[in-house]
Design a protein around this motif. Structure first.
Motif, PDB file in Angstrom:
ATOM      1  N   ASN A   7       0.858  -1.186   0.000  1.00  0.00           N
ATOM      2  CA  ASN A   7       0.000   0.000   0.000  1.00  0.00           C
ATOM      3  C   ASN A   7       0.898   1.240   0.000  1.00  0.00           C
ATOM      4  O   ASN A   7       1.606   1.464  -0.957  1.00  0.00           O
ATOM      5  N   GLN A   8       0.940   2.015   1.087  1.00  0.00           N
ATOM      6  CA  GLN A   8       1.828   3.185   1.113  1.00  0.00           C
ATOM      7  C   GLN A   8       3.123   2.927   1.867  1.00  0.00           C
ATOM      8  O   GLN A   8       4.022   3.764   1.867  1.00  0.00           O
ATOM      9  N   HIS A  77       4.885  -3.256  -6.026  1.00  0.00           N
ATOM     10  CA  HIS A  77       3.896  -2.547  -5.208  1.00  0.00           C
ATOM     11  C   HIS A  77       2.733  -3.489  -4.973  1.00  0.00           C
ATOM     12  O   HIS A  77       2.040  -3.878  -5.918  1.00  0.00           O
ATOM     13  N   GLY A  83      -5.457  -0.619   0.917  1.00  0.00           N
ATOM     14  CA  GLY A  83      -4.724   0.354   0.110  1.00  0.00           C
ATOM     15  C   GLY A  83      -5.558   0.991  -0.976  1.00  0.00           C
ATOM     16  O   GLY A  83      -5.080   1.894  -1.680  1.00  0.00           O
ATOM     17  N   TYR A 179      -1.968   8.495  -3.298  1.00  0.00           N
ATOM     18  CA  TYR A 179      -0.552   8.107  -3.272  1.00  0.00           C
ATOM     19  C   TYR A 179      -0.110   7.344  -4.527  1.00  0.00           C
ATOM     20  O   TYR A 179       1.090   7.184  -4.766  1.00  0.00           O
TER      21      TYR A 179
END
Length: 472
Positions: A7-8, A77, A83, A179
Motif C-alpha cells: 500500500n503506502q 507494489h 490500500g 498516493y
C-alpha cells in the motif's frame, strides 16, 4: 531480505522467501481485509494487486496472495483492499453496493480488488473485460448477476477516463487514493537499493526453485516456507517471447498471461484467447509460468498438452550447461521427469505454423474457469490437398503423464482427411491410453470423451470435409 511497497508502506523483511504473501499481509502486517479462504487459488478472497515497474511505468495485475511466495513481491507494489480505501466509497465499492452485489461480504473484498485492477488497466473498458477480470473470484451466496450489473455500471463510469494520464484521472475521480502516482518513482528507488545488495543463496543449498509457485504452495506450503528457496521470476533471462529462424522461443519464466498477450503468439494462433481463457483464472495466469506447467508434470496440464502437440523442445540448464530435449521425452512416469531437481527449464521452442498448419485445443471440465480438465487434447497437422503430411496429437487425463500419442500421430501420416481415416485412428488411440476412474469421470467416460475430442478437432478444422453426420 525482501523489499517492496505494501500500500503506502515501505517493507524490508527477512521473513522466509517461501512464506505465502497472504500470511505476511494478515499476520505480520495485520491487514485483515485480505481473507483466507481455500488456500488453493480458487476462491479469490485473498486477491491483491501487484504493481510491476516496466519501462518507467507501473503495470498492475491481480493475483491470489495465498499462492504468491513472499520473495516474488520483491521490488513490487502490493495493494490490498485497505490500500484502495478512501474516505468515501470508491466507484467500484459504490457500484457493488448499489447493485446488491454483496451478501455475507466474505468474498466482496476480492471482487473489489479485481474490479479495481480492471479500472487501472490501460485497455479500453468493456463489460466483457470487466466480467473477465472477476473470473478468479467465487461468490457463494450473492449470485453473479448483481456483480455483472456492477461491472456494467463501472464500464459506463470509465468511458471518460483519460488515455494519456489515466492514473491522474483515476485519482481525481476517487477510483484510487492520492498516493498512487508516487509509486513509479518509489519503485525506481527501491530497485536501485536492491541492485546494490548481494541477493541469493548458494546453489548447492537450494531446496526448491520457484517461479510462480501456484502448485508448490498448494501441495506443500509448510515445507516450502521452511526450506531454502530460490525464486526465478526476477531472472530476466527466463522471460520473454521472440521469434527466430522459423521458431518461436519462450522463456521458461514467462507467465501464462504474458503468453496470451504476446503479439508473436497471437499472430501464430488467432484463437489463442479462446484456448488460454480455459486455463485457470486471471489471477493464476498472472503468476503461473510456462515452464512451471511443464515441470509440474500434471497429467492434465493444459499448456503441456498444447505444447506437446506443437512438438516443442525444452532447453534445460544446470549452471552453465544447457541441453535440449523434446518435450514428449520429459515425462518418465507419474510426476517423474527426465531432469534433475537442480536443473531449470530455461526456454521452450517450437516451429512457427505456416499456411498449411492447423492447430486446435479442446478441454472438457465441470466449469469454464478455475477447473482442471476431465480430459483435454490438442492437435497440430500439416496438410496439402486434403492429405496429412505431419501430425502431432496429445491428450491429458488419460494416463499417468501428459500423453503424446505416438501411434495415432504416426497412423495419420499420409492419410486423406475423411471419416474412414478418423474412425480407424480413433480405435488406435484407445490402445495408447490408460485412464482411471476418479472424481472427474469413469474410465469408460474418459475413453469416450477423448474419442469425441479427437473428432472435434477435425470438425472444427475441416468443416467442409468432416461433419457430425458422416462420423456416425
Amino acid at each position: 531480505m525482501t523489499r517492496f511497497i505494501l500500500n503506502q508502506q515501505s517493507i524490508c523483511t527477512n521473513q522466509p522467501p517461501g512464506l505465502p504473501l497472504l500470511d505476511f499481509i494478515r499476520y505480520q502486517q495485520h491487514l485483515k481485509g485480505t481473507k483466507i479462504g481455500c488456500r488453493e487459488g480458487d476462491c479469490g478472497a485473498c486477491t491483491v494487486l501487484v504493481g510491476s515497474l516496466e519501462n518507467g511505468h507501473v503495470t498492475y495485475r491481480s493475483v491470489t496472495s495465498c499462492l504468491m511466495p513472499l520473495a516474488n513481491a520483491g521490488g513490487k507494489h502490493i495493494v490490498t483492499v485497505e490500500g484502495l480505501n478512501l474516505p468515501e466509497l470508491s466507484p467500484v465499492q459504490k457500484a457493488i453496493v448499489e447493485e446488491n452485489g454483496t451478501q455475507c461480504g466474505f468474498c466482496t473484498v476480492g471482487f473489489v480488488v479485481s474490479l479495481s485492477g480492471f479500472c487501472i488497466s490501460e485497455k479500453a473498458p468493456t463489460v466483457q473485460k470487466a466480467i473477465a477480470a472477476m473470473d478468479g473470484n467465487i461468490c457463494r451466496c450473492t449470485g453473479y448477476k448483481s456483480l455483472e450489473r456492477a461491472a456494467g455500471k463501472l464500464v459506463t463510469n470509465l468511458q471518460e477516463k483519460s488515455a494519456e494520464n489515466a492514473m491522474r484521472w483515476l485519482v481525481e475521480n476517487n477510483f484510487l487514493p492520492a498516493y498512487f502516482p508516487e509509486i513509479p518513482q518509489r519503485l525506481e528507488s527501491l530497485q536501485a537499493e536492491e541492485a546494490a545488495e548481494t541477493v541469493g543463496i548458494p546453489e548447492e543449498k537450494v531446496a526448491y526453485y520457484i517461479a510462480g509457485g501456484t502448485d508448490l504452495l498448494v501441495q506443500k506450503p509448510e515445507t516450502v516456507q521452511l526450506s531454502a528457496v530460490k525464486v526465478l521470476t526476477r531472472e530476466t533471462g527466463l522471460k520473454g517471447i521472440s521469434s527466430d529462424v522459423g521458431q518461436i522461443i519462450i522463456g521458461g519464466g514467462t507467465t501464462v498471461e504474458e503468453l496470451r498477450q504476446s503479439p508473436e503468439m497471437q499472430a501464430a494462433f488467432p484463437e489463442l484467447h479462446q484456448y488460454v481463457k480455459l486455463v485457470s483464472s486471471t489471477q493464476i495466469r498472472n503468476m503461473g509460468t510456462v515452464a512451471g506447467n511443464f515441470a509440474n508434470a500434471s497429467p492434465i496440464g493444459d499448456l503441456t498438452i498444447c505444447f506437446l502437440a506443437l512438438n516443442a523442445t525444452v532447453f534445460i540448464r544446470k549452471n552453465e550447461h544447457l541441453r535440449e530435449l523434446p518435450l514428449r521425452e520429459l515425462y518418465l512416469g507419474y510426476k517423474q521427469l527426465a531432469k534433475d531437481p537442480d536443473e531449470i527449464i530455461e526456454k521452450i521452442a517450437f516451429d512457427i505454423p505456416d499456411a498449411n498448419t492447423h492447430f486446435n485445443f479442446e478441454k472438457v471440465s465441470k466449469r469454464t474457469h478455475l477447473d482442471i480438465a476431465s480430459v483435454n487434447s490438442a492437435i497440430r497437422l500439416k496438410t496439402e490437398l486434403n492429405v496429412i503430411y505431419e501430425a502431432h496429437f496429445s491428450a491429458g487425463g488419460v494416463g499417468p503423464v501428459p500423453k503424446y500419442l505416438n501411434k495415432t500421430s504416426a497412423f495419420l501420416l499420409g492419410k486423406e482427411i475423411e471419416p474412414a481415416t478418423l474412425k480407424e485412428a480413433s480405435e488406435i488411440l484407445q490402445t495408447e491410453i490408460a485412464p482411471i476412474s476418479d472424481a472427474r469421470g469413469s474410465e469408460t467416460y474418459k475413453r469416450l470423451l477423448l474419442r469425441q475430442l479427437f473428432f472435434a478437432h477435425f470438425l472444427k478444422l475441416f468443416p467442409e470435409t468432416i461433419t457430425a453426420e458422416n462420423l456416425l
